[in-house]
Design an enzyme around this catalytic site. Structure first.
Site, mmCIF file in Angstrom:
data_model
loop_
_atom_site.group_PDB
_atom_site.id
_atom_site.type_symbol
_atom_site.label_atom_id
_atom_site.label_comp_id
_atom_site.label_asym_id
_atom_site.label_seq_id
_atom_site.Cartn_x
_atom_site.Cartn_y
_atom_site.Cartn_z
ATOM 1 N N LYS A 113 56.585 32.606 -27.467
ATOM 2 C CA LYS A 113 55.133 32.435 -27.535
ATOM 3 C C LYS A 113 54.699 32.125 -28.964
ATOM 4 C CE LYS A 113 54.417 35.195 -23.433
ATOM 5 N NZ LYS A 113 54.248 36.537 -22.855
ATOM 6 N N GLN B 59 52.358 42.361 -24.459
ATOM 7 C CA GLN B 59 53.580 42.024 -23.730
ATOM 8 C C GLN B 59 53.946 43.156 -22.779
ATOM 9 O OE1 GLN B 59 55.256 39.006 -23.906
ATOM 10 N NE2 GLN B 59 56.402 39.819 -22.164
ATOM 11 N N ASP C 105 45.330 36.375 -20.960
ATOM 12 C CA ASP C 105 46.175 36.544 -19.773
ATOM 13 C C ASP C 105 45.354 36.473 -18.487
ATOM 14 O OD1 ASP C 105 48.875 36.685 -20.199
ATOM 15 O OD2 ASP C 105 48.878 38.792 -20.784
#
Lengths: 354, 354
Positions: B112, B156, B179
């Site tokens: 990422k 995460q 997200d």
């Protein structure tokens, strides 16, 4: 399901249609299931509007009596309120905000207040003038947000055109959002592992009718017709939470009849009079008709009659169970509003929900 | 659809499978559509696992090349970032919170960060020890919430077992929730007339693949297999927003094959290796395979190979288009994370999205 905490035991609320009663003298029941008044009657009916029309079947649907089930739920709520009053010394409180003088809105608000009083809730209400500013309305909502005696807040819709409805409804604390319209409650309804504080009243009423009528939902195919925020979309989520396999049919669906024919359970919430025909249904399907549409009828005193989104005459010949209009889903909405407010109060009192 | 603002024009990213290439010398294309490399080849394939197995068809599916489409999207994003740097003098910033030392999580976070740098984003990261307290993690999230240079925050997952994931993820401001997991973003995704600020990256990537491959969604029947919060449920909502008629198949569905066979578009996201067989598909269906499953394969160096939730060998003989695994949906997830972060930055800069 977490949102439906009331007791189950109203299977006996299914009742016969007037037509069934009129047939009783000449036909004996042949395939009645426990709790369902299903008669083995051959009958051919032509729906008043155009379409393929003729439906023949060996059985006729039992009527899911929403009025009776809603009455039972109100009794259960009243008993809980009496118990709370005795044990906690407090009662649930519902506040209704009305803006303007729309006749229909005034009627709705009156029935909600009456229903509150009947079960022993405290009822709070504010009526603001048609030209109230958005700030005034939001201030009013905020006062109820801060009031510990108010457990549920309802903003009667529609609001006047100069008001941003989204902003006003969004001002209601999601912890007092008994309509279940707050995005947080909508979001958590859709999330596995999460529980919304409130589920919108009408779809919650639909599921309650199914559960209290003993309809098995797990593994069944359900079709919801309509994808509105207040009925179709939450109804689909609730059915999925009951482990039904759900399809949502909407205005862009090319073959609604074909898809509805796959369903064991049909929830019609599109707002079109008698849109769903008898030959759209799988024999034995369970039909929940959310629509309330006025159609011209010069033979009645008012000049109109109320019909659902389903052609009842046809559908009742094919379905195993069906809600009438009126007297089906309608009475459940206020009952679920009371149930949501009771839930909110119990959370506020620190009393566990069953 | 509001969440997918990037340009459309990558139809040419469909590519031939190795098998198709190997057939090129002996078979001429017979029914190719514009932009689709479909060959008229008769082929019979037996899937490695058990089941009815044999599928015969006249055509073979074009491959939707996620790697190539994702690459194109990254280029588009890099160009926008360069433009923002010049016009606004600022770049989007993504913060990643990692707790502990899980190898897979470290790998994801590294990719990422690398992706961020490649498109010109500012990349922020904090790694907390495995035994960090919930308070420490939430404090860290809050610092990023308050930092105007951070436009997107990613925690995460999974977090260590002693941490309440819901509380940590819920601490991310819904305005930086790239997200798309915050209940407010989930709720507004489900609501007509509302727009979520962010849509979860993987399902957003699925729809982007369909749209960039020129697949018509309006009025089509779509079946989503799986109802997870991160893929299945938002994928169903996104397909419905594109006016598809959507059915969600899940673990309690009794006849998944029969239902999948009704679909013009299949999104498989259940996490079971090669669960969907070729004979589950309607000929010409479009298949988006979200699964990435490792299956034993002693013939490979690593001892395993990656397969999707769909039996690719069979399905590619029946489908008109299909995503491979790997190289289909996978590369889209990070591309959509970058797209979400770019959106957030543009909102923060007051720059209109196209």
């Amino acid at each position: 399901m977490e949102a439906l905490h009331l007791g189950r035991g109203a299977v006996g609320h299914l009742r016969k249609t007037p037509m069934e009663r009129s047939c009783l003298s000449s036909h004996a029941p042949t395939r009645a299931s426990p709790g369902l008044n299903v008669l083995g009657v051959v009958k051919s009916v032509r729906c008043s509007s155009s379409g393929s029309g003729v439906v023949q079947t060996e059985r006729r649907g039992a009527v899911i009596d929403g009025k009776s089930i809603a009455g039972q739920i109100r009794k259960e709520i009243a008993a809980e309120v009496a118990n709370l009053k005795e044990t906690v010394g407090k009662v649930p409180g519902l506040a209704v905000v009305l803006v303007g003088t729309r006749k229909d809105s005034e009627t709705y608000v009156r029935s909600k207040k009456k229903a509150c009083e009947e079960v022993g809730f405290a009822s709070f209400g504010v009526t603001l003038p048609e030209d109230a500013t958005q700030e005034e309305i939001v201030n009013c909502v905020n006062q109820f947000n801060d009031d510990p005696e108010v457990h549920g807040i309802l903003v009667q819709l529609p609001l006047p055109k100069h008001i941003n409805e989204e902003a006003v409804v969004g001002a209601v604390s999601f912890e007092k959002d008994v309509d279940g319209f707050h995005p947080i409650n909508v979001g958590t309804l859709c999330m596995q592992g999460r529980k919304p504080l409130f589920v919108p009243c009408t779809p919650k009423g639909c599921i309650e009718l199914l559960l209290r009528s003993g309809v098995e939902l797990k593994g069944k195919r359900a079709v919801v017709i309509g994808r509105s925020n207040i009925v179709g979309t939450p109804a689909a989520q609730l059915l999925q939470r009951q482990n039904a396999t759900v399809t949502v049919v909407h205005s862009a669906t090319t073959n609604p009849a074909e898809i509805v024919r796959e369903a064991d359970i049909v929830v019609a919430a599109l707002g079109k009079a008698e849109f769903v025909r008898g030959d759209w249904l799988k024999p034995g399907a369970v039909v929940i008709d959310v629509g309330i549409n006025a159609v011209d009828d010069p033979s009645t005193k008012k000049g109109y009659r109320l019909v659902g989104d389903v052609c009842y005459k046809e559908a009742s010949q094919v379905a195993s169970m069906i809600t009438p209009v009126p007297g089906g889903v309608g009475p459940m909405t206020i009952a679920m509003l009371l149930a949501n407010t009771l839930d909110a109060a119990k959370r506020s009192f620190g009393v566990e929900n069953a």
